[in-house]
Design a protein around this motif. Structure first.
Motif, PDB file in Angstrom:
ATOM      1  N   VAL A 285       0.836  -1.203   0.000  1.00  0.00           N
ATOM      2  CA  VAL A 285       0.000   0.000   0.000  1.00  0.00           C
ATOM      3  C   VAL A 285       0.872   1.256   0.000  1.00  0.00           C
ATOM      4  O   VAL A 285       0.631   2.204  -0.765  1.00  0.00           O
ATOM      5  CB  VAL A 285      -0.952  -0.006   1.212  1.00  0.00           C
TER       6      VAL A 285
ATOM      7  N   LEU B 108       0.848   3.976  -3.123  1.00  0.00           N
ATOM      8  CA  LEU B 108       0.342   5.337  -2.922  1.00  0.00           C
ATOM      9  C   LEU B 108       1.394   6.409  -3.156  1.00  0.00           C
ATOM     10  O   LEU B 108       1.053   7.588  -3.289  1.00  0.00           O
ATOM     11  CB  LEU B 108      -0.200   5.479  -1.497  1.00  0.00           C
TER      12      LEU B 108
ATOM     13  N   ASP C 237      -4.072  10.879  -3.747  1.00  0.00           N
ATOM     14  CA  ASP C 237      -4.785  10.482  -2.528  1.00  0.00           C
ATOM     15  C   ASP C 237      -3.844   9.962  -1.444  1.00  0.00           C
ATOM     16  O   ASP C 237      -4.300   9.431  -0.425  1.00  0.00           O
ATOM     17  CB  ASP C 237      -5.853   9.432  -2.843  1.00  0.00           C
ATOM     18  N   GLU C 238      -2.545  10.122  -1.636  1.00  0.00           N
ATOM     19  CA  GLU C 238      -1.601   9.663  -0.614  1.00  0.00           C
ATOM     20  C   GLU C 238      -1.813  10.410   0.700  1.00  0.00           C
ATOM     21  O   GLU C 238      -1.737   9.833   1.783  1.00  0.00           O
ATOM     22  CB  GLU C 238      -0.164   9.854  -1.110  1.00  0.00           C
TER      23      GLU C 238
ATOM     24  N   PHE D 249      -4.613   8.976   2.855  1.00  0.00           N
ATOM     25  CA  PHE D 249      -4.213   7.766   3.571  1.00  0.00           C
ATOM     26  C   PHE D 249      -3.417   8.120   4.822  1.00  0.00           C
ATOM     27  O   PHE D 249      -3.696   7.627   5.921  1.00  0.00           O
ATOM     28  CB  PHE D 249      -3.383   6.869   2.648  1.00  0.00           C
TER      29      PHE D 249
ATOM     30  N   HIS E 268      -4.922  -0.601   6.404  1.00  0.00           N
ATOM     31  CA  HIS E 268      -4.080  -1.064   5.294  1.00  0.00           C
ATOM     32  C   HIS E 268      -4.852  -2.025   4.392  1.00  0.00           C
ATOM     33  O   HIS E 268      -4.732  -1.974   3.164  1.00  0.00           O
ATOM     34  CB  HIS E 268      -2.824  -1.751   5.842  1.00  0.00           C
TER      35      HIS E 268
ATOM     36  N   TRP F 256      -7.299  -0.102   2.121  1.00  0.00           N
ATOM     37  CA  TRP F 256      -6.621   0.560   1.010  1.00  0.00           C
ATOM     38  C   TRP F 256      -6.054  -0.461   0.021  1.00  0.00           C
ATOM     39  O   TRP F 256      -5.986  -0.203  -1.182  1.00  0.00           O
ATOM     40  CB  TRP F 256      -5.506   1.467   1.543  1.00  0.00           C
TER      41      TRP F 256
ATOM     42  N   ARG G 190      -8.950  -1.211  -2.067  1.00  0.00           N
ATOM     43  CA  ARG G 190      -9.320   0.003  -2.801  1.00  0.00           C
ATOM     44  C   ARG G 190      -8.374   0.255  -3.979  1.00  0.00           C
ATOM     45  O   ARG G 190      -8.810   0.680  -5.059  1.00  0.00           O
ATOM     46  CB  ARG G 190      -9.290   1.193  -1.843  1.00  0.00           C
ATOM     47  N   LEU G 191      -7.093  -0.056  -3.777  1.00  0.00           N
ATOM     48  CA  LEU G 191      -6.096   0.147  -4.827  1.00  0.00           C
ATOM     49  C   LEU G 191      -6.049  -1.015  -5.825  1.00  0.00           C
ATOM     50  O   LEU G 191      -5.292  -0.972  -6.793  1.00  0.00           O
ATOM     51  CB  LEU G 191      -4.706   0.336  -4.201  1.00  0.00           C
TER      52      LEU G 191
END
Length: 322
Positions: A21, A25, A30-31, A34, A58, A61, A64-65
């Motif tokens: 993750v 990112l 969008d880092e 997070f 984690h 995300w 999500r990623l």
């Protein structure tokens, strides 16, 4: 982090998820979002509760990623695995060459089903999860190996026959078996439309390296496995043990036999042993009294015995210890 794929539990190592993750990112818009949410978790006083919150963040995300997609996609293409194994564990690989998948079977326990005893282990680097196309190709190959292991028709045995010659020949047999099995795997993937045409050339190179004796016949012999029907474990072992049976008789008498001096299989014999000088023959028979030039000798042994006088001369020039 744990996900479910049609009743198959997939467990991801927490550190692998976190590292993937963070890498994914890096530099993204969008880092900041997070890290903003992550920083707030440090306010949780209870250590166990805080660690659980980090894992949950984690994991969210990670999904999500889309970092779970290669594993999910590869498993979806092998539905029989979902009913044949009870768990899949995805852990971090130390290096790129360590990435892959394997089947593990635990000892039987009362009331435990066969599927529950089996698990798939997938190893991948955190950065490998950021290469979804490459990772999917790798997992397709690896999971078809696992599917073969579970297929009664294939008849997989985890241990190959051991050789009386020693570990070097055992390694040779492993390399041959791996080249054969990989050829059948990649051929099936290509015919299924999930591998590129380039896989044939790469696989052919590996096959040629494992079976150099076939020479110009290599593509023909390779095609038997790459383009053939699903093999059995016994077929692959038999071929790996005795590829000479598939050579022309004129080659089989000279190539792929064992050197009478070192005892190892060789495809590179001294071309004219009957012309070797007498001092060479004397050096060999000092170590192997029953040897004669008519028996032949591999080129490596011949080179070693040719070099022996030079080695002895060089040793004589070294200063003597007191």
């Amino acid at each position: 982090m744990t996900t479910e794929h049609d009743a198959l539990r997939v467990d991801y190592d927490a550190r692998l998820v976190e590292e993937a993750v963070l890498r994914a990112l890096r530099g993204r818009p969008d880092e900041w979002s997070f890290h903003e949410g992550r920083d707030r978790l440090y306010e949780i006083a209870d250590v166990e509760e805080r660690d659980a919150a980090f894992r949950e963040l984690h994991g969210a995300w990670f999904v999500r990623l889309g970092l779970d997609r290669p594993v999910r996609h590869a498993l979806d293409e092998r539905p029989c695995l979902k009913t044949s194994v009870g768990r899949c564990a995805v852990t971090a690989a130390r290096s790129k060459k360590d990435e892959g998948a394997d089947l593990f079977v635990s000892p039987a326990e009362a009331g435990q089903s066969e599927a529950d005893r089996r698990s798939i282990g997938i190893q991948v680097r955190p950065e490998g999860l950021l290469e979804p196309d490459r990772l999917l190709d790798l997992l397709r190959h690896e999971l078809l190996h696992v599917e073969d292991m579970l297929d009664p028709h294939f008849g997989y045995e985890p241990v190959l026959p051991r050789s009386e010659v020693g570990p070097s020949y055992d390694r040779l047999l492993q390399d041959r078996y791996r080249a054969l099995w990989d050829a059948t795997i990649d051929g099936r993937l290509l015919r299924a439309g999930v591998a590129s045409g380039a896989v044939r050339d790469r696989c052919l190179r590996d096959f040629a390296g494992a079976f150099p004796a076939f020479g110009e016949r290599t593509p023909e012999v390779f095609s038997r496995f790459f383009d053939g029907a699903s093999p059995t474990h016994a077929d692959l072992v038999a071929f790996a043990l005795n590829p000479d049976a598939h050579l022309d008789r004129s080659h089989a008498l000279r190539r792929g036999t064992r050197c009478p001096v070192c005892g190892f299989p060789t495809y590179d014999l001294e071309p004219a042993p009957e012309r070797l000088p007498q001092d060479f023959v004397t050096r060999v028979t000092e170590d192997f009294p029953d040897w004669c030039p008519a028996q032949g000798i591999c080129r490596q042994c011949a080179d070693l015995y040719r070099a022996r006088p030079l080695s002895e001369s060089a040793a004589a020039l070294l200063p003597k210890s007191a």
